[in-house]
Design an enzyme around this catalytic site. Structure first.
Site, short mmCIF file in Angstrom:
data_model
loop_
_atom_site.label_atom_id
_atom_site.label_comp_id
_atom_site.label_asym_id
_atom_site.label_seq_id
_atom_site.Cartn_x
_atom_site.Cartn_y
_atom_site.Cartn_z
N TRP B 102 44.89 44.48 34.68
CA TRP B 102 43.63 44.05 35.02
C TRP B 102 43.26 43.57 36.31
O TRP B 102 41.75 44.43 37.18
CB TRP B 102 43.00 43.22 33.74
N ASP B 184 39.37 35.84 35.44
CA ASP B 184 39.22 36.18 34.62
C ASP B 184 40.07 35.69 33.13
O ASP B 184 41.57 35.77 34.07
CB ASP B 184 39.15 37.49 34.61
N LYS B 208 39.53 38.21 22.40
CA LYS B 208 40.85 38.12 21.54
C LYS B 208 40.73 36.32 21.58
O LYS B 208 41.53 36.19 20.56
CB LYS B 208 41.86 38.19 23.33
#
Lengths: 372, 372
Positions: B102, B184, B208
């Site tokens: 990511w 993030d 999530k």
């Protein structure tokens, strides 16, 4: 439980049967033991939901193989930037038809990326008078657009605030234009049949005729998939989104599922031709009530009146708050007009049944008799 | 109805009580006769829902008055472009810590807008070995970042694919850095206490630990609200979104409502400290099971193991499909590892109760005894 008649301009009413099914399936989708909200977007279960939703949408609008259907995020306001970032490669300007607040906003945002050429304008739509609220004569577009190296011609098919709607004028000319037509159909998509082949791009936020806020539907001519500027974010690049089947980033999975339930409902009802007939009948009933009264007035030129958003004023503004509060007592809510134009607005998208409009006109006639 | 234990990496499991309440309120929110999905985002009812959701989130993370909380769209992948478009004014470069798939994706997308300087890297996280899956020593960041005119330092606090998680290393250094820290936290937000004052920007896709896919939460230092490039779309410009209370365009109203229900549930449970203790207990149970077995192996260096995403492999790859199918028979689903690393992955976000992890480790021990 007593459900109200909800005339919100968006997010707007949804079919009760859709909500009922969503509630039933909330904890356990089709015996799988989990909610659609909890499904990985790459799971076989969600893939089935997604593909059926997309295919039902294609079927409803007869989208040809030349065009892709994408599910994105950011709404029509996001698209005001996303569209130029995707279509301006090799071009410096685009053409705009301004017929109200939404198309003007689109034109303004475009100016960050290129030269916005306003080729048609109904002067001052926000004045909200018959002289201002109309669709301008479109034939001159051919002269104003062709030969000018326009990236595209943009217009808004239905102006939600002023209640001005096109009736195929630009679709009829598209074949003679030398650039693609881009249409914002946020507030009237799925309410009339279209010849999709005549459009380079059609987009719409879902929260009026499709489903919950947070999903944007894009129909795009595949020939336009690779005209993005280098600054276009990957998550919003039509080509990238198309290559990845709308799964380049995690899509708004639950909102797409609800849209899918709305599409199933619409197909069962008879599809877009049914919605078109309903819209005609509902809006005619409401405009007739307005035109046959001394109290109510609609400022929009008759042939250009929206079948989705019906703005009207009361002859005596002092009655506005009483109208709204008494309407609410009758279970008729969200009738206040947009703050920029005042008065009232009844939004009557696909999910608003004729029964709801009948309840509204009964109330309006009664209010005029007893209060005015 | 029998609910499964859903170990999906996202969209992921939600608290059952939240889904139950959403189902109950689907057709009629608190006696108002309509669904939250049908409410205008500007209605008094929705304004109440929105403000409580935002305020509960602020409370959960002790967000100070120096920082705004925004509800946006596009997910973390969208933010990879939205962040540089918002923070690069007056700068040419930013610093990146790459610890997995990511953060690498973030760095790559940044290159569209400026010069990406990778200041720390754990070599080849995708190799998925103990030598590759770790958090690099962060102290050297001060030398590598300070004095370099960086717009910001970006890192990914929890790498969902390889299961590598920071444990405050960068937060501890932030006060000595001469640029803001951007984190993030898509996959671990609300799972540990934070000192928000140490961050310029924290962002996360909701799917999530927060709610349904389609909403992105942004915590931003107000001092950073006006550093957007001129090409930044208005709908995604932090300053514009903040000025308009996250209502510059129609927000994903229903997804925000569900996030609000999750926040209420978390506050009732004991807030972020409760989530942190739970995450510790659940992940320790799972890692201990892996470490005490001959069949299972986790490639991540012990002190850097994610408390949210637990990747593991089976000593004999030929057993993978039998493991997955037998797990599913026991109601344990979505355990397949990401395609780029293979093996298994159990994602155990806040909404996964200890009971679910116990069911998983019981199954794992049993499988090792009988099948391996």
């Amino acid at each position: 439980m007593s459900r109200v008649w909800n005339f919100s301009a968006g997010p707007a009413a949804l079919p009760e049967s859709v909500l009922r099914r969503a509630a039933e399936e909330m904890l356990d989708w089709q015996g799988k033991g989990l909610s659609v909200m909890e499904m990985s977007h790459r799971s076989p279960e969600y893939t089935r939901i997604f593909e059926k939703t997309r295919d039902d949408f294609r079927k409803l609008l007869n989208v040809p193989d030349t065009h892709d259907v994408l599910f994105m995020q950011g709404g029509a306001v996001g698209m005001n930037a996303i569209v130029p970032m995707n279509l301006l490669q090799g071009f410096e300007q685009a053409a705009f038809v301004n017929t109200g607040a939404w198309s003007k906003k689109t034109t303004k945002e475009f100016s960050k990326y290129g030269l916005a050429r306003v080729v048609l304008d109904n002067a001052n739509a926000l004045a909200n008078t018959a002289a201002a609220c109309y669709v301008p004569e479109c034939a001159s577009l051919l002269d104003r657009v062709n030969g000018q190296q326009m990236a595209y011609l943009h217009y808004c098919d239905n102006e939600t605030i002023s209640g001005v709607e096109f009736n195929g004028q630009i679709e009829a000319l598209a074949g003679q234009l030398d650039c693609p037509v881009v249409a914002d159909m946020s507030s009237n998509i799925l309410s009339k049949t279209l010849d999709v082949t005549q459009y380079g791009l059609i987009y719409g936020g879902a929260q009026k005729n499709v489903g919950p806020a947070g999903v944007t539907i894009v129909i795009i001519d595949k020939a336009l998939l690779n005209r993005a500027l280098s600054i276009c974010p990957s998550a919003f690049a039509f080509g990238t989104v198309a290559e990845n089947g709308s799964m380049y980033n995690t899509p708004p999975t639950y909102s797409i599922y609800i849209a899918g339930l709305v599409f199933e409902w619409l197909i069962e009802k008879g599809g877009v031709p049914w919605a078109q007939a309903q819209a005609q009948e509902k809006s005619a009933l409401l405009y007739d009530t307005i035109d046959n009264s001394d109290l109510y007035n609609c400022p929009v030129r008759r042939q250009d009146r929206s079948r989705m958003n019906v703005p009207f004023t009361l002859a005596d503004e002092a009655l506005n708050s009483s109208f709204l509060s008494k309407a609410a007592e009758h279970g008729l809510v969200q009738l206040k007009g947009h703050k920029s134009v005042g008065g009232m607005r009844a939004s009557i998208y696909n999910a608003m049944p004729l029964e709801g409009v009948k309840a509204l006109v009964d109330f309006m006639r009664d209010f005029e008799k007893t209060e005015a």
